[in-house]
Design a protein around this motif. Structure first.
Motif, PDB file in Angstrom:
ATOM      1  N   SER A 168      26.785  50.223  42.141  1.00  0.00           N
ATOM      2  CA  SER A 168      27.137  49.262  41.163  1.00  0.00           C
ATOM      3  C   SER A 168      27.941  48.207  41.888  1.00  0.00           C
ATOM      4  O   SER A 168      27.959  47.000  41.718  1.00  0.00           O
ATOM      5  N   ILE A 169      28.971  48.805  42.883  1.00  0.00           N
ATOM      6  CA  ILE A 169      30.012  48.125  43.520  1.00  0.00           C
ATOM      7  C   ILE A 169      28.892  46.761  44.544  1.00  0.00           C
ATOM      8  O   ILE A 169      29.163  45.774  44.584  1.00  0.00           O
ATOM      9  N   ARG A 170      28.075  47.457  45.170  1.00  0.00           N
ATOM     10  CA  ARG A 170      27.039  46.446  45.941  1.00  0.00           C
ATOM     11  C   ARG A 170      26.363  45.591  45.102  1.00  0.00           C
ATOM     12  O   ARG A 170      26.314  44.035  45.296  1.00  0.00           O
ATOM     13  N   THR A 171      25.911  45.897  43.877  1.00  0.00           N
ATOM     14  CA  THR A 171      25.195  44.967  42.975  1.00  0.00           C
ATOM     15  C   THR A 171      26.424  43.959  42.422  1.00  0.00           C
ATOM     16  O   THR A 171      26.154  42.719  42.487  1.00  0.00           O
ATOM     17  N   VAL A 172      27.620  44.212  42.142  1.00  0.00           N
ATOM     18  CA  VAL A 172      28.709  43.174  41.733  1.00  0.00           C
ATOM     19  C   VAL A 172      29.097  42.489  42.735  1.00  0.00           C
ATOM     20  O   VAL A 172      28.987  41.198  42.735  1.00  0.00           O
ATOM     21  N   LEU A 173      28.983  43.021  43.954  1.00  0.00           N
ATOM     22  CA  LEU A 173      29.327  42.079  45.171  1.00  0.00           C
ATOM     23  C   LEU A 173      28.142  41.114  45.444  1.00  0.00           C
ATOM     24  O   LEU A 173      28.562  39.900  46.033  1.00  0.00           O
ATOM     25  N   SER A 174      27.046  41.437  45.262  1.00  0.00           N
ATOM     26  CA  SER A 174      26.004  40.453  45.500  1.00  0.00           C
ATOM     27  C   SER A 174      26.117  39.205  44.501  1.00  0.00           C
ATOM     28  O   SER A 174      25.707  38.218  44.756  1.00  0.00           O
ATOM     29  N   LEU A 175      26.492  39.763  43.282  1.00  0.00           N
ATOM     30  CA  LEU A 175      26.452  38.665  42.409  1.00  0.00           C
ATOM     31  C   LEU A 175      27.786  37.680  42.746  1.00  0.00           C
ATOM     32  O   LEU A 175      27.677  36.507  42.520  1.00  0.00           O
ATOM     33  N   VAL A 176      29.027  38.269  43.203  1.00  0.00           N
ATOM     34  CA  VAL A 176      29.848  37.637  43.533  1.00  0.00           C
ATOM     35  C   VAL A 176      29.337  36.605  44.591  1.00  0.00           C
ATOM     36  O   VAL A 176      29.933  35.284  44.693  1.00  0.00           O
ATOM     37  N   ALA A 177      28.658  37.134  45.686  1.00  0.00           N
ATOM     38  CA  ALA A 177      28.302  36.144  46.792  1.00  0.00           C
ATOM     39  C   ALA A 177      27.380  35.021  46.261  1.00  0.00           C
ATOM     40  O   ALA A 177      27.550  33.597  46.416  1.00  0.00           O
ATOM     41  N   THR A 178      26.362  35.605  45.381  1.00  0.00           N
ATOM     42  CA  THR A 178      25.216  34.560  45.020  1.00  0.00           C
ATOM     43  C   THR A 178      25.849  33.484  43.984  1.00  0.00           C
ATOM     44  O   THR A 178      25.673  32.318  44.201  1.00  0.00           O
ATOM     45  N   GLU A 179      26.659  33.922  43.084  1.00  0.00           N
ATOM     46  CA  GLU A 179      27.319  33.024  41.957  1.00  0.00           C
ATOM     47  C   GLU A 179      28.493  32.308  42.473  1.00  0.00           C
ATOM     48  O   GLU A 179      29.128  31.696  41.570  1.00  0.00           O
ATOM     49  N   ASP A 180      29.154  32.544  43.535  1.00  0.00           N
ATOM     50  CA  ASP A 180      30.360  32.217  44.131  1.00  0.00           C
ATOM     51  C   ASP A 180      31.481  32.519  43.263  1.00  0.00           C
ATOM     52  O   ASP A 180      32.130  31.740  42.693  1.00  0.00           O
ATOM     53  N   LEU A 181      31.704  33.741  42.939  1.00  0.00           N
ATOM     54  CA  LEU A 181      32.656  34.209  41.828  1.00  0.00           C
ATOM     55  C   LEU A 181      34.162  34.574  42.358  1.00  0.00           C
ATOM     56  O   LEU A 181      33.969  34.695  43.772  1.00  0.00           O
ATOM     57  N   HIS A 182      35.117  34.420  41.818  1.00  0.00           N
ATOM     58  CA  HIS A 182      36.218  34.941  42.187  1.00  0.00           C
ATOM     59  C   HIS A 182      36.221  36.367  42.309  1.00  0.00           C
ATOM     60  O   HIS A 182      35.747  37.152  41.555  1.00  0.00           O
ATOM     61  N   LEU A 183      36.958  36.998  43.430  1.00  0.00           N
ATOM     62  CA  LEU A 183      37.116  38.410  43.779  1.00  0.00           C
ATOM     63  C   LEU A 183      38.410  38.701  43.953  1.00  0.00           C
ATOM     64  O   LEU A 183      38.833  38.716  45.128  1.00  0.00           O
ATOM     65  N   GLU A 184      38.995  39.730  42.923  1.00  0.00           N
ATOM     66  CA  GLU A 184      40.340  39.872  43.085  1.00  0.00           C
ATOM     67  C   GLU A 184      40.379  41.567  43.060  1.00  0.00           C
ATOM     68  O   GLU A 184      39.613  42.297  42.637  1.00  0.00           O
ATOM     69  N   GLN A 185      41.541  42.042  43.795  1.00  0.00           N
ATOM     70  CA  GLN A 185      41.450  43.502  43.670  1.00  0.00           C
ATOM     71  C   GLN A 185      43.019  44.056  43.190  1.00  0.00           C
ATOM     72  O   GLN A 185      43.904  43.288  43.252  1.00  0.00           O
TER      73      GLN A 185
END
Length: 417
Positions: A168-185
């Motif tokens: 699930s983490i890898r899937t979300v990160l792939s969406l972040v890269a493809t859609e150029d989303l903001h990623l916060e921690q």
């Protein structure tokens, strides 16, 4: 001479024996008169006791310098007595005080007398030295309960708690890269202290922080503590309730992934792994709003843009819309742990011609004793974590060597190395 002959000789010489008293002697032989006279003639020499000149020293564990030897490789004390004796005792005391402040602020317990028939679970301080990006060292102290003494039906009931899957983490990160989303921690401070307890549990007061004049009282827990069997579950239930109350939907295939679509057609995805959170979204203002809501309900630490999660470093190139995960630090630690840091790298983890079989398992007691000292399961487990996170290329090799965990042979161990 036979025993019968001896008995007859003793009967013939009754007059030569001295009768000590009228108590029956049973089978105890009497002392002959001539032997008694010889014993009386031996001069009595007083024995002089020699005093030892050896210098008596207290046990080594009471020497303050001893604690510097007991520190782990990472420089972490093993117990409270060590923490208050080492050179970094000021930092460890400060870390313990911060933990106690969090516990008291969160109203984790009430002091009371231990009820009759109840038993208090023991607790201890656990110390961890963490290194953040840039080399800064963070001293952390946690008060943990010795949960192994808990009994089901008395101190706990259900204990299962989900965590986000690596897929699930890898899937979300792939969406972040493809859609150029903001990623916060985000990181939750004192995570397990937020869960509410249903059971009646008592612990002694933390070592070094006993209330003066109330040392005989114990702590009745109102909220969970680290290492309680139900602590992870109670925290997850509280967080899950919070997310659903704020309009987030829980993913059916992974209960630690939450999703919410907003009015402007933007969306937010949150991944929860115990106390670590990844928040992805197309609108930064909405992400900030979620951070404020979380900070109001829980003690949170905003880590900003995600740079590391579960030991994996996150590198982004937003211009080219790429995202890279790396476990270089983890792999180096594993190599050092098994003394393989100077090993040569190979492109093929498992040669195609090599076949592992059960015939390679130990056949003699000597071979079994030798392999019992080899950390086979630990090495395979370390490789398996790297495989699950960032190294799917070694999946087949790890799967092959993991078949022989119960009884590995030397050939199996060579393949693991």
């Amino acid at each position: 001479m036979l025993y019968k002959d001896l008995l007859q000789q003793h009967e013939k010489k009754e007059d030569d024996y001295v009768v000590l008293d009228d108590t029956p002697t049973h089978d105890v032989p009497a002392i002959p008169h001539d032997v008694q006279q010889q014993q009386q003639q031996i001069p009595h020499t007083p024995v002089t006791l020699r005093r030892s000149k050896r210098q008596i020293r207290p046990p080594q564990k009471f020497d303050p310098s001893f604690y510097s030897i007991l520190l782990t490789d990472a420089g972490e004390p093993e117990c409270y007595d060590e923490a208050v004796q080492v050179d970094t005792k000021i930092q460890w005391k400060s870390a313990m005080k911060d933990e106690m402040d969090s516990l008291l602020k969160n109203k984790t317990w009430d002091l009371c007398k231990l009820p009759a028939g109840k038993k208090a679970l023991q607790n201890k301080w656990v110390y961890r030295l963490k290194e953040e990006e840039g080399g800064k060292k963070i001293f952390k102290a946690r008060l943990v309960v010795k949960g192994f003494a808990q009994k089901k039906g008395i101190d706990f009931d259900e204990i299962f708690s989900p965590v986000v899957k690596m897929t699930s983490i890898r899937t979300v990160l792939s969406l972040v890269a493809t859609e150029d989303l903001h990623l916060e921690q985000l990181d939750v401070k004192t995570t397990f202290l937020h869960g509410d307890l249903d059971e009646e549990i008592y612990i002694p007061q933390p070592q070094g922080f006993e209330v003066k004049g109330k040392e005989n009282l114990v702590c009745k827990l109102k909220k969970s503590l680290y290492c309680l069997k139900q602590a992870p579950r109670q925290w997850y239930l509280k967080f899950d309730r919070f997310m659903q109350e704020h309009g987030y939907n829980r993913c059916h295939s992974n209960y630690c992934v939450y999703f919410k679509r907003l009015d402007d057609n933007s969306y937010i995805i949150l991944c929860l792994y115990v106390d670590d959170m990844l928040v992805a979204g197309s609108n930064m203002d909405h992400i900030k709003g979620l951070k404020c809501q979380l900070a109001h309900a829980f003690a949170m630490k905003d880590l900003g843009a995600a740079k590391q999660i579960l030991g994996m470093k996150i590198s982004r190139d937003r211009k080219n819309r790429t995202l890279t995960l790396s476990q270089a630090d983890y792999v180096e630690k594993v190599l050092q742990r098994f003394s393989m840091e100077n090993a040569k790298a190979v492109s093929t983890p498992l040669p195609g011609h090599l076949k592992l079989t059960k015939d390679m398992c130990p056949k003699t007691q000597e071979e079994e004793d030798k392999m019992s000292k080899v950390p086979y399961a630990s090495a395979v487990g370390s490789l398996m974590y790297a495989m699950v996170c960032t190294r799917p290329d070694i999946a087949h090799a790890v799967g092959v060597v993991s078949r022989y965990m119960s009884n590995p042979g030397i050939e199996h161990w060579n393949v693991v190395k």
